[in-house]
Design an enzyme around this catalytic site. Structure first.
Site, PDB file in Angstrom:
ATOM      1  N   HIS A   1       0.828  -1.201   0.000  1.00  0.00           N
ATOM      2  CA  HIS A   1       0.000   0.000   0.000  1.00  0.00           C
ATOM      3  C   HIS A   1       0.865   1.254   0.000  1.00  0.00           C
ATOM      4  O   HIS A   1       0.474   2.285  -0.562  1.00  0.00           O
ATOM      5  CB  HIS A   1      -0.936  -0.008   1.205  1.00  0.00           C
ATOM      6  CG  HIS A   1      -2.127  -0.889   1.008  1.00  0.00           C
ATOM      7  ND1 HIS A   1      -2.822  -1.467   2.048  1.00  0.00           N
ATOM      8  CD2 HIS A   1      -2.757  -1.299  -0.119  1.00  0.00           C
ATOM      9  CE1 HIS A   1      -3.824  -2.180   1.563  1.00  0.00           C
ATOM     10  NE2 HIS A   1      -3.799  -2.091   0.257  1.00  0.00           N
TER      11      HIS A   1
ATOM     12  N   ARG B   1      -8.939  -4.550 -12.379  1.00  0.00           N
ATOM     13  CA  ARG B   1      -8.640  -5.702 -11.528  1.00  0.00           C
ATOM     14  C   ARG B   1      -9.770  -5.868 -10.525  1.00  0.00           C
ATOM     15  O   ARG B   1      -9.906  -5.063  -9.608  1.00  0.00           O
ATOM     16  CB  ARG B   1      -7.317  -5.490 -10.797  1.00  0.00           C
ATOM     17  CG  ARG B   1      -6.131  -5.158 -11.701  1.00  0.00           C
ATOM     18  CD  ARG B   1      -4.934  -4.755 -10.850  1.00  0.00           C
ATOM     19  NE  ARG B   1      -3.747  -4.460 -11.617  1.00  0.00           N
ATOM     20  CZ  ARG B   1      -3.436  -3.244 -12.091  1.00  0.00           C
ATOM     21  NH1 ARG B   1      -4.258  -2.230 -11.870  1.00  0.00           N
ATOM     22  NH2 ARG B   1      -2.332  -3.052 -12.766  1.00  0.00           N
TER      23      ARG B   1
ATOM     24  N   GLU C   1      -0.581 -14.685 -21.057  1.00  0.00           N
ATOM     25  CA  GLU C   1       0.470 -14.516 -20.048  1.00  0.00           C
ATOM     26  C   GLU C   1       1.183 -15.829 -19.730  1.00  0.00           C
ATOM     27  O   GLU C   1       2.285 -15.824 -19.204  1.00  0.00           O
ATOM     28  CB  GLU C   1      -0.106 -13.908 -18.764  1.00  0.00           C
ATOM     29  CG  GLU C   1      -1.355 -14.585 -18.248  1.00  0.00           C
ATOM     30  CD  GLU C   1      -2.042 -13.793 -17.145  1.00  0.00           C
ATOM     31  OE1 GLU C   1      -1.411 -12.904 -16.553  1.00  0.00           O
ATOM     32  OE2 GLU C   1      -3.222 -14.079 -16.869  1.00  0.00           O
TER      33      GLU C   1
ATOM     34  N   ASP D   1       3.434 -10.986 -16.135  1.00  0.00           N
ATOM     35  CA  ASP D   1       3.504 -12.425 -15.881  1.00  0.00           C
ATOM     36  C   ASP D   1       4.167 -13.162 -17.034  1.00  0.00           C
ATOM     37  O   ASP D   1       4.903 -14.139 -16.816  1.00  0.00           O
ATOM     38  CB  ASP D   1       2.104 -12.992 -15.634  1.00  0.00           C
ATOM     39  CG  ASP D   1       1.723 -12.956 -14.152  1.00  0.00           C
ATOM     40  OD1 ASP D   1       2.634 -12.857 -13.318  1.00  0.00           O
ATOM     41  OD2 ASP D   1       0.524 -13.021 -13.838  1.00  0.00           O
TER      42      ASP D   1
ATOM     43  N   ARG E   1       9.943 -11.196  -9.862  1.00  0.00           N
ATOM     44  CA  ARG E   1      10.409  -9.804  -9.853  1.00  0.00           C
ATOM     45  C   ARG E   1      10.360  -9.172  -8.470  1.00  0.00           C
ATOM     46  O   ARG E   1      10.961  -8.123  -8.257  1.00  0.00           O
ATOM     47  CB  ARG E   1       9.585  -8.965 -10.834  1.00  0.00           C
ATOM     48  CG  ARG E   1       8.116  -8.867 -10.517  1.00  0.00           C
ATOM     49  CD  ARG E   1       7.324  -8.405 -11.735  1.00  0.00           C
ATOM     50  NE  ARG E   1       5.904  -8.361 -11.465  1.00  0.00           N
ATOM     51  CZ  ARG E   1       5.195  -7.240 -11.365  1.00  0.00           C
ATOM     52  NH1 ARG E   1       5.803  -6.088 -11.529  1.00  0.00           N
ATOM     53  NH2 ARG E   1       3.911  -7.275 -11.125  1.00  0.00           N
TER      54      ARG E   1
ATOM     55  N   CYS F   1      -1.273  -5.019 -21.322  1.00  0.00           N
ATOM     56  CA  CYS F   1      -1.228  -4.298 -20.047  1.00  0.00           C
ATOM     57  C   CYS F   1      -0.010  -4.807 -19.284  1.00  0.00           C
ATOM     58  O   CYS F   1       0.331  -5.977 -19.344  1.00  0.00           O
ATOM     59  CB  CYS F   1      -2.505  -4.507 -19.240  1.00  0.00           C
ATOM     60  SG  CYS F   1      -2.990  -6.234 -19.039  1.00  0.00           S
TER      61      CYS F   1
END
Length: 758
Positions: free
Chosen positions: A360, A467, A606, A630, A640, A677
């Site tokens: 966050h 999402r 992906e 991905d 990553r 994306c």
């Protein structure tokens, strides 16, 4: 032997004084192997030599004074070859260097092993013996294993500035982390310690349960007020849904289960702070035990919440901190609330020892345009306070006490960046069209937080990826159909007349649900995405029904299926979507049923396997969308968010670019609409390459749209196609970066690629 090895490494790691720790180490190794000498040399990369730091067997007065060049002697040879060297008679070896001051002429046998951490030689560990013999395979294996384990402990001490103790290591010291938020910051570091720390609380009991219940109740009220106050402070700075991060904290605090557990502990006789500690520790242990990135980040939220509650329980009042006018915030765990607390006080950048780009704090830093680096291993923050630093949020580098030349270079970059930001804002509401008339649709990625993270003012052509999983994560049970419908309708109506692509629930891997935990050895290759929702059609059908109901009379919805790896998964998903559509139509009146459109359905590319099933997929769906993050992770087998291998994760890797080009070429042949994306589309360099490949829709963060538009409006398609052809011929990722930098200089766009090609 394994027990001895563990004890040696543990004692070394826990020792506070380096010289004493090294001396204890060589003594223990000498005794364990029953040899006459053990020594350790540490690398000084500035002086290009190994310095004898401890020895039990060589002349004691030479320790700390004797140095061996990186290309000299047997010690230098071990470092050069980066492998063990085991010699029966060292004096006869051509690389043997005689140093009379260390008094080693009596030793014949020599065994040296390099101490290497992340491809960097930190030192050399040696044992010697008077008898001319080759050390046994068992002895060599022990020393190699010890050196490998010792490397991590030494790397930690190197980061703390303990190695060599000369002070030189503080000049231009460089640390690699994980990208939190892009940008450059130069300033003085201020280390922030938590006002209250649950980990330091001793568990105690009390007889006055009524008083402790009141103390806890008051702390909850004050903590809620604190979150509201922090959120209000940010409203004048941020207009998007990043503020809804504070709703997550409020939901945690309002969670009946959480409060009931604390109250239950108090009623069992524990005082308020002890009860809070027991409950918070229980949640943290549960979350951190899961091999899941998102839940690990929520463990940080729980810790932060617990510490803030504890602060109010203890009723602490601290004098206001005397902060520099401009500063870089450094902490073990930078939370969203900590960032909100200091953002109005001249905050230039953020450094967090823990955390990832999913935290966050990272999300909020991006919204605030504050450069941030997360997850810097082995960073001893106590030694950083009031030291000058540079944050490079593009290359994920932290420079501590940088030299004058480096500061000048980054000051120039920072000035150029500020000027560039002013320029690109002018393109925000202009069409993304090249100089020779080729248009591109720029979409926004949305849904990182619970509410509206998008804005009509960013100039997006729609939502390329919404999402849907975040509303599932911020609850203690699966959201109802009505709750989902209300949220999706808000999203779709906000972009009325523009396309909105909603991804079906994509949990597992780096995202999980607190009430639906998934414990797997390798979650990224496990039960995630479409695999979960097809196994639970009751969850999938409710979500699809909610999407279709939200789309009623708006007709701007497209549904995207994540983590597709086979044609059968697409068939099953479409069957369920058709079922939900039929059910809803049957529930409506005839004229209403006719207005309930069946949206377009697409799949995310992906998983590498579906690259070779594109023709079959094209017969089933309406569009393809590449999930480049991905896809890159799976192609390169790199996590990553793991700082040890994050440097290997690069979407400019030739294999990744060729895979993306392959998908674009075959999609064009199939006449299949194609979007992408991921982080590659966020950068002008990546966006222009994708445009040349033939991608029609680029989906990115809201903050990237203006600069990508500006770059597109200053190039011609012919230039991009020529650049792409040359890039696809490259065989090394570094060469790709260098070539792109050269080309962007020629195009007058060099300011878009700093930090990416070095």
């Amino acid at each position: 032997m394994l027990t001895i090895l563990r004890r040696i490494v543990l004692e070394f790691s826990q020792a506070s004084v380096l010289d004493q720790a090294l001396m204890r180490l060589v003594t223990q190794v000498k005794e364990t192997l029953a040899t006459q000498c053990c020594s350790i040399y540490l690398a000084d990369h500035q002086q290009q030599h190994f310095l004898l730091m401890a020895s039990n067997g060589l002349a004691p007065d030479t320790v700390g004074l004797t140095s061996i060049g990186f290309t000299e002697g047997l010690v230098g040879l071990v470092g050069q070859r980066e492998e063990p060297i085991n010699i029966a008679n060292a004096h006869q070896h051509p690389d043997f260097m005689y140093a009379p001051e260390v008094e080693e002429e009596k030793f014949q046998a020599f065994l040296g092993t390099p101490i290497i951490h992340q491809r960097k030689v930190l030192g050399v560990l040696t044992v010697q013996q008077t008898q001319a013999r080759v050390f046994s395979e068992h002895e060599e294996a022990f020393l190699v294993t010890l050196s490998a384990q010792l490397a991590m402990a030494l790397a930690s001490r190197e980061a703390q500035g303990a190695i060599l103790g000369r002070g030189q290591q503080n000049i231009g010291q460089q640390h690699k982390g994980i990208g939190g938020a892009p940008g450059i910051a130069i300033g003085e570091m201020v280390v922030i310690q938590p006002k209250a720390d649950l980990s330091a609380i001793a568990v105690n009991q009390t007889d006055d349960i009524t008083l402790q219940l009141q103390i806890f109740h008051d702390a909850v009220v004050r903590t809620l007020a604190e979150f509201c106050q922090l959120s209000e402070k940010l409203k004048s700075v941020i207009s998007d849904s990043s503020l809804d991060i504070f709703d997550v904290y409020k939901q945690l605090l309002d969670n009946d289960s959480f409060k009931v557990e604390v109250i239950a502990k108090i009623k069992q006789g524990f005082n308020a702070q002890s009860a809070l500690k027991l409950v918070v520790d229980g949640y943290v242990i549960q979350f951190e035990a899961l091999d899941d990135e998102y839940l690990r980040e929520r463990a940080y939220d729980i810790k932060d919440l617990g510490n803030r509650l504890l602060n109010h329980i203890q009723n602490q009042t601290e004098p206001e901190q005397d902060l520099p006018a401009k500063f870089i915030l450094v902490a073990e765990d930078v939370s969203a609330t900590l960032l909100a607390e200091y953002q109005h006080s001249g905050l230039l950048g953020v450094v967090s020892v823990n955390g990832s780009n999913n935290s966050h704090a990272a999300i909020l830093a991006k919204a605030l345009n504050i450069p941030a680096i997360m997850g810097i291993d082995y960073l001893a923050i106590r030694q950083l306070n009031q030291k000058r630093a540079i944050i490079d949020g593009y290359a994920y580098q932290l420079y501590v006490s940088p030299g004058a030349a480096l500061v000048t270079e980054y000051q120039h970059i920072l000035a150029t960046e500020l000027e560039l930001q002013t320029q690109v804002k002018q393109a925000a509401h202009l069409p993304a069209v090249t100089l020779d008339g080729h248009a591109m649709n720029l979409m926004v990625n949305s849904g990182l937080s619970a509410g509206l993270e998008y804005s009509q003012n960013v100039g997006a052509d729609g939502v390329g990826l919404y999402r849907t999983e975040i509303p599932f994560m911020n609850r203690n049970c699966f959201p109802s159909e009505n709750a989902q419908t209300a949220l999706y309708h808000t999203v779709l109506s906000s972009f009325a007349g523009k396309p909105v692509t909603m991804r079906t629930l994509d949990v597992g891997g780096d995202k999980s649900l607190p009430y639906f935990p998934i414990i797997e050895t390798n979650p990224f290759l496990g039960w995630r995405g479409i695999r979960i929702t097809l196994d639970h059609p009751e969850i999938f059908l409710v979500q699809i029904r909610a999407m279709l109901r939200a789309n009623y009379q708006l007709d701007n919805l497209a549904i995207m299926l994540p983590m597709i790896s086979s044609i059968s998964e697409v068939d099953e998903a479409i069957k369920l979507i058709n079922q939900a559509h039929y059910e809803l139509r049957s529930e409506l009146l005839n004229d209403q049923a006719d207005c309930l459109a069946r949206p377009k359905i697409g799949v995310m590319i992906e998983v590498p396997s579906v690259m070779f099933q594109l023709p079959e997929l094209a017969d089933k769906v309406d569009f393809f969308s590449v999930g480049s993050n991905d896809l890159t992770q799976y192609l390169l087998a790199v996590d990553r968010n793991n700082s040890r291998v994050a440097s290997l994760y690069d979407f400019y890797h030739p294999a990744v670019l060729r895979a993306l080009n392959y998908i674009a070429e075959h999609s064009s042949q199939l006449k299949m609409p194609l979007s992408i994306c991921g982080e590659l589309a966020n950068e002008p360099t990546g966006a222009l390459l994708l445009m040349a490949m033939g991608y029609q829709n680029l989906s990115m963060s809201a903050h990237s749209i203006a600069k990508v538009k500006w770059a597109i409006r200053h190039v011609e398609m012919q230039q991009l196609e020529s650049m792409l052809a040359a890039v696809l011929r490259q065989t090394d990722v570094l060469n790709v970066h260098r070539y792109l930098h050269q080309q962007f200089v020629k195009l007058g766009l060099e300011d878009f690629v700093h930090g990416k090609w070095e």
